[in-house]
Design a protein around this motif. Structure first.
Motif, PDB file in Angstrom:
ATOM      1  N   CYS A   1      14.434 106.567 -15.172  1.00 32.28           N
ATOM      2  CA  CYS A   1      15.385 107.648 -15.404  1.00 32.28           C
ATOM      3  C   CYS A   1      15.774 108.258 -14.064  1.00 32.28           C
ATOM      4  O   CYS A   1      14.909 108.641 -13.258  1.00 32.28           O
TER       5      CYS A   1
ATOM      6  N   HIS B   1      16.789 111.061 -13.321  1.00 24.39           N
ATOM      7  CA  HIS B   1      16.496 112.475 -13.112  1.00 24.39           C
ATOM      8  C   HIS B   1      15.205 112.633 -12.309  1.00 24.39           C
ATOM      9  O   HIS B   1      15.221 113.016 -11.156  1.00 24.39           O
TER      10      HIS B   1
ATOM     11  N   GLY C   1      12.579 110.072 -12.524  1.00 25.77           N
ATOM     12  CA  GLY C   1      11.864 108.801 -12.364  1.00 25.77           C
ATOM     13  C   GLY C   1      10.955 108.416 -13.509  1.00 25.77           C
ATOM     14  O   GLY C   1      10.083 107.558 -13.332  1.00 25.77           O
ATOM     15  N   ALA C   2      11.151 109.015 -14.682  1.00 26.76           N
ATOM     16  CA  ALA C   2      10.323 108.585 -15.813  1.00 26.76           C
ATOM     17  C   ALA C   2      10.789 107.213 -16.292  1.00 26.76           C
ATOM     18  O   ALA C   2      11.909 106.790 -16.023  1.00 26.76           O
TER      19      ALA C   2
ATOM     20  N   CYS D   1      16.143 109.885 -22.516  1.00 27.32           N
ATOM     21  CA  CYS D   1      14.884 109.832 -21.757  1.00 27.32           C
ATOM     22  C   CYS D   1      13.798 110.641 -22.473  1.00 27.32           C
ATOM     23  O   CYS D   1      14.064 111.745 -22.969  1.00 27.32           O
TER      24      CYS D   1
ATOM     25  N   TYR E   1      11.392 112.256 -21.164  1.00 26.57           N
ATOM     26  CA  TYR E   1      10.783 113.345 -20.386  1.00 26.57           C
ATOM     27  C   TYR E   1      11.527 114.674 -20.577  1.00 26.57           C
ATOM     28  O   TYR E   1      10.952 115.669 -21.008  1.00 26.57           O
ATOM     29  N   HIS E   2      12.840 114.706 -20.277  1.00 21.09           N
ATOM     30  CA  HIS E   2      13.592 115.965 -20.453  1.00 21.09           C
ATOM     31  C   HIS E   2      14.824 115.776 -21.333  1.00 21.09           C
ATOM     32  O   HIS E   2      15.683 116.643 -21.403  1.00 21.09           O
ATOM     33  N   GLY E   3      14.928 114.617 -21.928  1.00 22.75           N
ATOM     34  CA  GLY E   3      16.017 114.407 -22.882  1.00 22.75           C
ATOM     35  C   GLY E   3      17.362 114.052 -22.281  1.00 22.75           C
ATOM     36  O   GLY E   3      18.388 114.162 -22.961  1.00 22.75           O
ATOM     37  N   ALA E   4      17.420 113.628 -21.020  1.00 22.74           N
ATOM     38  CA  ALA E   4      18.718 113.188 -20.466  1.00 22.74           C
ATOM     39  C   ALA E   4      19.251 112.067 -21.347  1.00 22.74           C
ATOM     40  O   ALA E   4      18.508 111.181 -21.769  1.00 22.74           O
TER      41      ALA E   4
ATOM     42  N   LEU F   1      19.784 119.547 -18.658  1.00 21.55           N
ATOM     43  CA  LEU F   1      18.802 119.314 -17.608  1.00 21.55           C
ATOM     44  C   LEU F   1      18.797 120.377 -16.522  1.00 21.55           C
ATOM     45  O   LEU F   1      17.843 120.512 -15.799  1.00 21.55           O
TER      46      LEU F   1
HETATM   47  S1  FES Z   1      12.977 112.196 -16.024  1.00 21.08           S
HETATM   48 FE1  FES Z   1      14.396 111.588 -17.492  1.00 21.08          FE
HETATM   49  S2  FES Z   1      15.262 113.413 -18.194  1.00 21.08           S
HETATM   50 FE2  FES Z   1      13.914 113.995 -16.662  1.00 21.08          FE
END
Ligand code: FES
Ligand SMILES: [Fe+2]
Length: 444
Positions: free
Chosen positions: A92, A94, A96-97, A111, A113-116, A130
């Motif tokens: 990702c 944003h 790096g997830a 994503c 992690y934070h829903g991107a 985000l």
């Molecule tokens: S790491 Fe993917 S939305 Fe933050």
């Protein structure tokens, strides 16, 4: 496998070549005239980077993510809102997830992690989720545009998902300079009329060097010894003399070896083609009229991890009702799974021997029938030096193995599907036996 290991193996192979003959059309009789020849030039155009059949279409289901990797690089395949398959880097942009555990909403990747959320083109469609929107508005070019997925070109054709793998995913697909055409990899290009066939296929995973597996599928010698009891062909058994006259050709798009029985009245045994970087085709007779065509695609997931898609096209048993009655599909899958399990321990330990440097000059000797393997190694050596695919995403002893182990979904590494197939076979056989017995009992 490192370049150094490969050079060592190849120095052995090249020494052996002198005793095997090396012209474009050869038998396995030593070719006296050419014994002093040096290494032949690599006549295949394709290298290790380019089009790979990365999975079967049926594995990419709407709304589901398909995680895998190539040359250590974690990737994700999925269908976007128009059902087109996308191949993205599993990262990702944003923070790096990985997208493992993420989801698809109306064909847009989300994503975990934070829903991107990302459109098919890879743009983030919910940046306001985000960050504070005033930051985005004032610095849009610097910030927001960077939140963009990286992808590889991806084509779905004939029930395969092909990806154009370069090791460098890009945010804009039009930036790829596709130098090797997909046509060179397609089966139809070589004259096979696969639309006239039915096929069965399975996918298998090995914890072994992918080169060893390709080599195994180019190796006719072992079929008799290892798979003699499993392949349903009376001419394939440990008792059959396993020596053939070979006719080998190397052209710009393929290496091909035709194996003819020494007893001329028996004619051809089999023909094997290698199409770089990862496709092997096995058939008998002419490409256009062959009764069956077996296609094996090899995917280098990671060091010591590889996936194979094996597809068996056939002109016989095409009737769906018949194949259902005879449980042809389950039986065919059972043969596939058994054949690959038979190879597995050999491939794993052979990979170990290679990695430990035991497979070096004087420790091994190539024979006449190994000529196809020899030619494959010639190509591989050049391709590894040219493309260096393992240097694009290197791992080391400290790299955690989360991505390495995750894609080991299929037999023989993960026998779940083979067990299910066996169980289905047993249940269906029992039903087929019980129905007539039941009817007889009713009549009585
Ligand atoms: S790491 Fe993917 S939305 Fe933050
Ligand atoms: Fe095998």
């Amino acid at each position: 496998m490192s370049e150094e290991e490969l050079k060592q193996f190849n120095s052995l192979s090249l020494a052996e070549e002198a005793t095997m003959g090396k012209s474009n059309e050869v038998n396995n009789e030593p070719n006296v005239k050419e014994q002093t020849s040096v290494k032949p030039s690599n006549q295949l155009e394709g290298g290790l980077l380019g089009w790979y059949a990365a999975c079967s279409s049926r594995d990419i289901k709407e709304g589901k993510l398909h995680n895998f990797s190539m040359y250590n690089e974690p990737l994700v395949l999925y269908r976007d809102k128009d059902s087109n398959v996308r191949c993205i880097k599993d990262l990702c942009p944003h923070r790096g997830a990985s997208f493992i555990g993420g989801e698809l909403k109306e064909g847009e990747l989300v994503c975990p992690y934070h829903g991107a959320r990302f459109s098919s083109k890879g743009e983030c469609t919910n940046l306001d989720r985000l960050t504070c929107s005033h930051i985005v508005e004032s610095n849009y070019d610097n910030y927001a545009k960077k939140i963009h997925l990286s992808q590889y070109p991806c084509v779905e054709k004939d029930g395969y998902i092909y990806i154009y793998y370069t090791g460098k995913a890009k945010t804009d697909l039009s930036d790829f300079d596709i130098s090797s055409p997909l046509e060179n990899t397609l089966i139809e290009t070589y004259g096979y009329k696969t639309k006239e066939y039915e096929y069965e296929e399975v996918t298998v995973d090995f914890k072994a060097d992918w080169v060893r597996i390709v080599e195994n599928h180019l190796d006719i010698l072992h079929i008799f010894w290892v798979h003699g009891g499993t392949i349903p062909d009376k001419d394939v058994s440990r008792n059959v003399i396993t020596s053939f006259n070979q006719a080998i050709t190397r052209e710009s798009r393929q290496i091909q070896s035709k194996y003819n029985h020494k007893d001329k009245s028996k004619g051809e045994f089999i023909t094997v083609k290698f199409l770089p970087p990862g496709r092997v085709i096995i058939y008998k007779g002419d490409e256009e009229t062959s009764r069956y065509v077996q296609v094996l695609d090899h995917i280098p997931l990671a060091e010591n991890r590889a996936r194979v898609i094996v597809r068996h096209y056939r002109r016989f048993m095409k009737n769906k009702i018949f194949t259902n009655i005879f449980l042809f599909r389950n039986l065919q899958h059972r043969v596939f799974y058994k054949v690959f399990s038979e190879d597995y321990i050999i491939l794993k330990t052979q990979s170990f021997n290679q990695q430990m440097g035991y497979v070096e000059k004087d420790n091994v000797k190539l024979l006449g029938e190994d000529k196809m393997v020899q030619y494959y190694w010639d190509w591989l050596q050049n391709a590894l030096i040219k493309d260096k695919p393992w240097e694009l995403h290197p791992t080391n002893a400290h790299t955690n193995t989360v991505h390495k182990d995750m894609p080991m979904l299929y037999p023989p590494e993960n026998p779940r599907l083979a067990i299910k197939n066996k169980r289905d076979l047993a249940i269906n056989l029992a039903i087929r036996l019980l129905i007539p017995i039941g009817m007889i009992l009713l009549i009585i």
